[in-house]
Design an enzyme around this catalytic site. Structure first.
Site, PDB file in Angstrom:
ATOM      1  N   GLU A   1       0.843  -1.194   0.000  1.00 51.64           N
ATOM      2  CA  GLU A   1       0.000   0.000   0.000  1.00 51.64           C
ATOM      3  C   GLU A   1       0.875   1.239   0.000  1.00 51.64           C
ATOM      4  OE1 GLU A   1      -3.147   0.136   2.949  1.00 51.64           O
ATOM      5  OE2 GLU A   1      -2.884   2.302   3.189  1.00 51.64           O
TER       6      GLU A   1
ATOM      7  N   GLU B   1      -3.093  11.514   3.116  1.00 51.12           N
ATOM      8  CA  GLU B   1      -4.033  11.017   4.119  1.00 51.12           C
ATOM      9  C   GLU B   1      -4.104  12.014   5.273  1.00 51.12           C
ATOM     10  OE1 GLU B   1      -4.835   6.939   6.721  1.00 51.12           O
ATOM     11  OE2 GLU B   1      -2.776   7.480   6.187  1.00 51.12           O
TER      12      GLU B   1
END
Length: 275
Positions: free
Chosen positions: A163, A168
């Site tokens: 990932e 974020e």
């Protein structure tokens, strides 16, 4: 002798001019500004566009609603098509309290408190020998209050890990850029404070194959390099590209009592056969 001297002087002048041009090009390529970064990458690399900047205006051609695996994930928001909209080339993901509708069907199975929106690309990137360099970029307006969890990321389409979180926000103005799995077998994470995340900011990532299994990932915010991380065992894996507006979970709770938004525009994906 005089004609010979003239010829020699002309040759020396041409050589000096050529050397000067090479030197100036080298300076231009090593500049760290946003504009010169594009010049540097584009001069060295021939890009093939995969997702164009206007892709949201042709949504069904390039994007799918929800997650690749369904409506739920690791927060307290359940995704619905009704919470996804496009206008003027801008994607808007809307989150609002849902009332009590049960628990998420994904680990850690939190109670659902919100309905929200998430989309994923129909393109499935693979970093390999044929396409060893990929570029992901987009402009976003993100909520940063407690309980809001907007993100732009890629994750393994067939298994997890790997990932890479390009952007974020977890309930604050800190933008996290993360890679899992790194060479130590866990997370690499770097936090950068972004002034007014609710305004438009540009998040850009270059993923480059470095050997048979691993990649180098450059994370840029508004034209400034914030982190370079190593992704272990990324090569040859298929990835989903996700624009995600989750709630609570890692971003804290309780979350907002009203409606909040995440917006995206000018999202592009490019790939290159050359390094």
């Amino acid at each position: 002798m005089r004609p010979l001297k003239i010829i020699l002087l002309l040759l020396l002048s041409v050589t000096a001019f050529t050397s000067c041009k090479k030197g100036n090009a080298g300076i231009e390529e090593t500049s760290a500004s946003a504009d010169n970064l594009t010049v540097k990458k584009d001069n060295a690399v021939s890009w093939v566009n995969v997702i164009p900047a206007n892709s949201f205006s042709s949504f069904s051609t390039y994007w799918n609603n929800l997650y690749p695996w369904g409506s739920d994930h690791n927060g307290t928001a359940r995704m619905r098509a009704e919470n996804i909209s496009v206008s003027g080339g801008v994607l808007t993901l809307t989150s609002a309290p849902s009332g009590s509708v049960g628990n998420s069907n994904k680990d850690p199975y939190l109670p659902i408190h919100y309905y929200s929106g998430t989309v994923y690309a129909k393109t499935i990137p693979v970093i390999d020998t044929s396409w060893p360099k990929w570029h992901f970029k987009g402009e976003f307006q993100c909520e940063s209050q407690r309980g809001t969890w907007p993100a732009f990321w890629i994750t393994g389409a067939d298994s997890w890990p790997p990932e890479s979180d390009f952007m974020e926000f977890k309930g604050s103005a800190t933008c996290w850029t993360n890679t899992y799995k790194n060479l130590s077998g866990g997370w690499s994470s770097v936090g950068t404070t972004v002034a007014n995340p609710g305004n438009w900011h540009t998040y850009s990532v270059y993923v480059t194959k470095t050997n048979a299994t691993d990649v180098s990932i450059e994370y840029w915010i508004d034209g400034s390099l914030k982190s370079t991380q190593t992704g272990a065992n990324f090569v040859g894996k298929r990835f989903n590209i996700i624009i995600d507006y989750q709630m609570e979970g890692s971003s804290g709770s309780p979350g907002p009592t009203g409606t909040t938004y995440m917006r995206a525009r000018n999202v592009i994906v490019e790939k290159s056969a050359t390094l």
